[in-house]
Write a protein that holds these residues in place. Sequence first.
Motif, PDB file in Angstrom:
ATOM      1  N   MET A   1     -10.921  95.482  59.225  1.00 23.89           N
ATOM      2  CA  MET A   1     -11.796  95.310  58.068  1.00 23.89           C
ATOM      3  C   MET A   1     -11.549  96.475  57.107  1.00 23.89           C
ATOM      4  O   MET A   1     -11.521  97.623  57.507  1.00 23.89           O
ATOM      5  N   THR A   2     -11.401  96.163  55.830  1.00 21.12           N
ATOM      6  CA  THR A   2     -11.146  97.202  54.835  1.00 21.12           C
ATOM      7  C   THR A   2     -12.422  97.979  54.526  1.00 21.12           C
ATOM      8  O   THR A   2     -13.534  97.536  54.841  1.00 21.12           O
ATOM      9  N   THR A   3     -12.247  99.126  53.888  1.00 16.42           N
ATOM     10  CA  THR A   3     -13.385  99.952  53.480  1.00 16.42           C
ATOM     11  C   THR A   3     -14.309  99.165  52.559  1.00 16.42           C
ATOM     12  O   THR A   3     -15.532  99.215  52.699  1.00 16.42           O
ATOM     13  N   GLU A   4     -13.708  98.436  51.640  1.00 15.16           N
ATOM     14  CA  GLU A   4     -14.512  97.650  50.699  1.00 15.16           C
ATOM     15  C   GLU A   4     -15.306  96.565  51.430  1.00 15.16           C
ATOM     16  O   GLU A   4     -16.487  96.344  51.133  1.00 15.16           O
ATOM     17  N   GLU A   5     -14.709  95.913  52.392  1.00 18.61           N
ATOM     18  CA  GLU A   5     -15.409  94.886  53.160  1.00 18.61           C
ATOM     19  C   GLU A   5     -16.552  95.487  53.985  1.00 18.61           C
ATOM     20  O   GLU A   5     -17.640  94.911  54.058  1.00 18.61           O
ATOM     21  N   LEU A   6     -16.300  96.652  54.585  1.00 17.43           N
ATOM     22  CA  LEU A   6     -17.351  97.338  55.337  1.00 17.43           C
ATOM     23  C   LEU A   6     -18.520  97.692  54.434  1.00 17.43           C
ATOM     24  O   LEU A   6     -19.688  97.504  54.788  1.00 17.43           O
ATOM     25  N   PHE A   7     -18.192  98.227  53.264  1.00 15.12           N
ATOM     26  CA  PHE A   7     -19.247  98.615  52.337  1.00 15.12           C
ATOM     27  C   PHE A   7     -20.023  97.395  51.850  1.00 15.12           C
ATOM     28  O   PHE A   7     -21.254  97.425  51.776  1.00 15.12           O
ATOM     29  N   ASN A   8     -19.319  96.317  51.533  1.00 13.68           N
ATOM     30  CA  ASN A   8     -19.999  95.094  51.090  1.00 13.68           C
ATOM     31  C   ASN A   8     -20.933  94.561  52.170  1.00 13.68           C
ATOM     32  O   ASN A   8     -22.012  94.042  51.860  1.00 13.68           O
ATOM     33  N   GLU A   9     -20.556  94.692  53.407  1.00  8.94           N
ATOM     34  CA  GLU A   9     -21.419  94.284  54.517  1.00  8.94           C
ATOM     35  C   GLU A   9     -22.688  95.143  54.559  1.00  8.94           C
ATOM     36  O   GLU A   9     -23.787  94.640  54.774  1.00  8.94           O
ATOM     37  N   LEU A  10     -22.526  96.463  54.343  1.00  8.06           N
ATOM     38  CA  LEU A  10     -23.694  97.352  54.290  1.00  8.06           C
ATOM     39  C   LEU A  10     -24.644  96.937  53.163  1.00  8.06           C
ATOM     40  O   LEU A  10     -25.859  96.936  53.341  1.00  8.06           O
ATOM     41  N   VAL A  11     -24.081  96.621  52.022  1.00  6.13           N
ATOM     42  CA  VAL A  11     -24.892  96.206  50.870  1.00  6.13           C
ATOM     43  C   VAL A  11     -25.674  94.940  51.217  1.00  6.13           C
ATOM     44  O   VAL A  11     -26.888  94.862  50.989  1.00  6.13           O
ATOM     45  N   ARG A  12     -24.981  93.948  51.776  1.00  6.22           N
ATOM     46  CA  ARG A  12     -25.661  92.688  52.138  1.00  6.22           C
ATOM     47  C   ARG A  12     -26.755  92.932  53.180  1.00  6.22           C
ATOM     48  O   ARG A  12     -27.840  92.364  53.098  1.00  6.22           O
ATOM     49  N   GLU A  13     -26.476  93.782  54.132  1.00  2.00           N
ATOM     50  CA  GLU A  13     -27.397  94.009  55.235  1.00  2.00           C
ATOM     51  C   GLU A  13     -28.644  94.801  54.826  1.00  2.00           C
ATOM     52  O   GLU A  13     -29.720  94.596  55.371  1.00  2.00           O
ATOM     53  N   HIS A  14     -28.512  95.703  53.871  1.00  2.00           N
ATOM     54  CA  HIS A  14     -29.609  96.636  53.588  1.00  2.00           C
ATOM     55  C   HIS A  14     -30.246  96.490  52.214  1.00  2.00           C
ATOM     56  O   HIS A  14     -31.241  97.164  51.938  1.00  2.00           O
ATOM     57  N   SER A  15     -29.740  95.637  51.367  1.00  2.00           N
ATOM     58  CA  SER A  15     -30.255  95.532  49.991  1.00  2.00           C
ATOM     59  C   SER A  15     -31.747  95.237  49.922  1.00  2.00           C
ATOM     60  O   SER A  15     -32.480  95.884  49.177  1.00  2.00           O
ATOM     61  N   ARG A  16     -32.195  94.258  50.682  1.00  2.00           N
ATOM     62  CA  ARG A  16     -33.603  93.840  50.582  1.00  2.00           C
ATOM     63  C   ARG A  16     -34.557  94.950  51.018  1.00  2.00           C
ATOM     64  O   ARG A  16     -35.555  95.216  50.352  1.00  2.00           O
ATOM     65  N   LYS A  17     -34.266  95.581  52.146  1.00  2.00           N
ATOM     66  CA  LYS A  17     -35.164  96.635  52.631  1.00  2.00           C
ATOM     67  C   LYS A  17     -35.126  97.846  51.707  1.00  2.00           C
ATOM     68  O   LYS A  17     -36.159  98.467  51.461  1.00  2.00           O
ATOM     69  N   LEU A  18     -33.947  98.177  51.213  1.00  2.00           N
ATOM     70  CA  LEU A  18     -33.861  99.308  50.281  1.00  2.00           C
ATOM     71  C   LEU A  18     -34.624  99.001  48.995  1.00  2.00           C
ATOM     72  O   LEU A  18     -35.338  99.855  48.472  1.00  2.00           O
ATOM     73  N   TYR A  19     -34.475  97.767  48.492  1.00  2.00           N
ATOM     74  CA  TYR A  19     -35.197  97.389  47.279  1.00  2.00           C
ATOM     75  C   TYR A  19     -36.709  97.511  47.515  1.00  2.00           C
ATOM     76  O   TYR A  19     -37.426  98.072  46.683  1.00  2.00           O
ATOM     77  N   ALA A  20     -37.190  96.982  48.635  1.00  2.00           N
ATOM     78  CA  ALA A  20     -38.628  97.045  48.933  1.00  2.00           C
ATOM     79  C   ALA A  20     -39.093  98.492  49.031  1.00  2.00           C
ATOM     80  O   ALA A  20     -40.169  98.843  48.539  1.00  2.00           O
ATOM     81  N   HIS A  21     -38.292  99.330  49.645  1.00  2.00           N
ATOM     82  CA  HIS A  21     -38.625 100.750  49.775  1.00  2.00           C
ATOM     83  C   HIS A  21     -38.708 101.413  48.394  1.00  2.00           C
ATOM     84  O   HIS A  21     -39.690 102.087  48.067  1.00  2.00           O
ATOM     85  N   ILE A  22     -37.704 101.182  47.593  1.00  2.00           N
ATOM     86  CA  ILE A  22     -37.672 101.773  46.247  1.00  2.00           C
ATOM     87  C   ILE A  22     -38.821 101.220  45.405  1.00  2.00           C
ATOM     88  O   ILE A  22     -39.529 101.968  44.731  1.00  2.00           O
ATOM     89  N   ARG A  23     -39.025  99.917  45.470  1.00  2.00           N
ATOM     90  CA  ARG A  23     -40.073  99.274  44.668  1.00  2.00           C
ATOM     91  C   ARG A  23     -41.447  99.812  45.026  1.00  2.00           C
ATOM     92  O   ARG A  23     -42.313  99.978  44.172  1.00  2.00           O
ATOM     93  N   SER A  24     -41.652 100.105  46.298  1.00  2.00           N
ATOM     94  CA  SER A  24     -42.952 100.642  46.697  1.00  2.00           C
ATOM     95  C   SER A  24     -43.187 102.031  46.126  1.00  2.00           C
ATOM     96  O   SER A  24     -44.318 102.443  45.944  1.00  2.00           O
ATOM     97  N   MET A  25     -42.117 102.719  45.829  1.00  2.00           N
ATOM     98  CA  MET A  25     -42.248 104.062  45.273  1.00  2.00           C
ATOM     99  C   MET A  25     -42.410 104.035  43.761  1.00  2.00           C
ATOM    100  O   MET A  25     -43.243 104.753  43.213  1.00  2.00           O
TER     101      MET A  25
END
Length: 167
Positions: A1-25
């Motif tokens: 898996m390329t670096t870009e693919e790994l990073f894209n997977e991180l984005v897909r996996e964590h976007s919603r929780k990070l957004y909720a965390h940021i939005r709460s702040m």
Amino acid sequence: MTTEELFNELVREHSRKLYAHIRSMVLDHDHANDILQNTFMKAWKSFGQFRGEAKPSTWLFRIATNEALQHLRRQKARKWLGMNLMHDAQEKASSDGPDGDQIRQKLEAALHTLTAQQRMIFSMRYFNEMKYSEMSEILNLAEGTLKATYHQASRKIEQMVIDLILD
């Protein structure tokens, strides 16, 4: 898996929780989206230096937290905004008892009365169901401090919602 693919997977996996965390702040959808984008841009720029000493989610939450706090520092008027939202929510409350919108408004107003740190800790624990140990790693605060802050924040919010129901 390329670096870009790994990073894209991180984005897909964590976007919603990070957004909720940021939005709460920051409590604003557009600002939360901007901060989320900044978080992922910073993460991408430093992805090559990520040493894996922490979990990727912990690393991303730390970046998001720092970005949100930086945003809040630039917004010195947040207390004024909180007071106005509280006033607006009280004006909209009806004598027939609260409806869903009124309770949501009261909850938002209650969140505005919390300090940025209380909001952040409350959100991480309540909305994202994070363990205190993980929060401690992200925020570099003692677990006891996190527990006490969460307790204070939840009591404050609980009391405001109870006041609405009893009014």
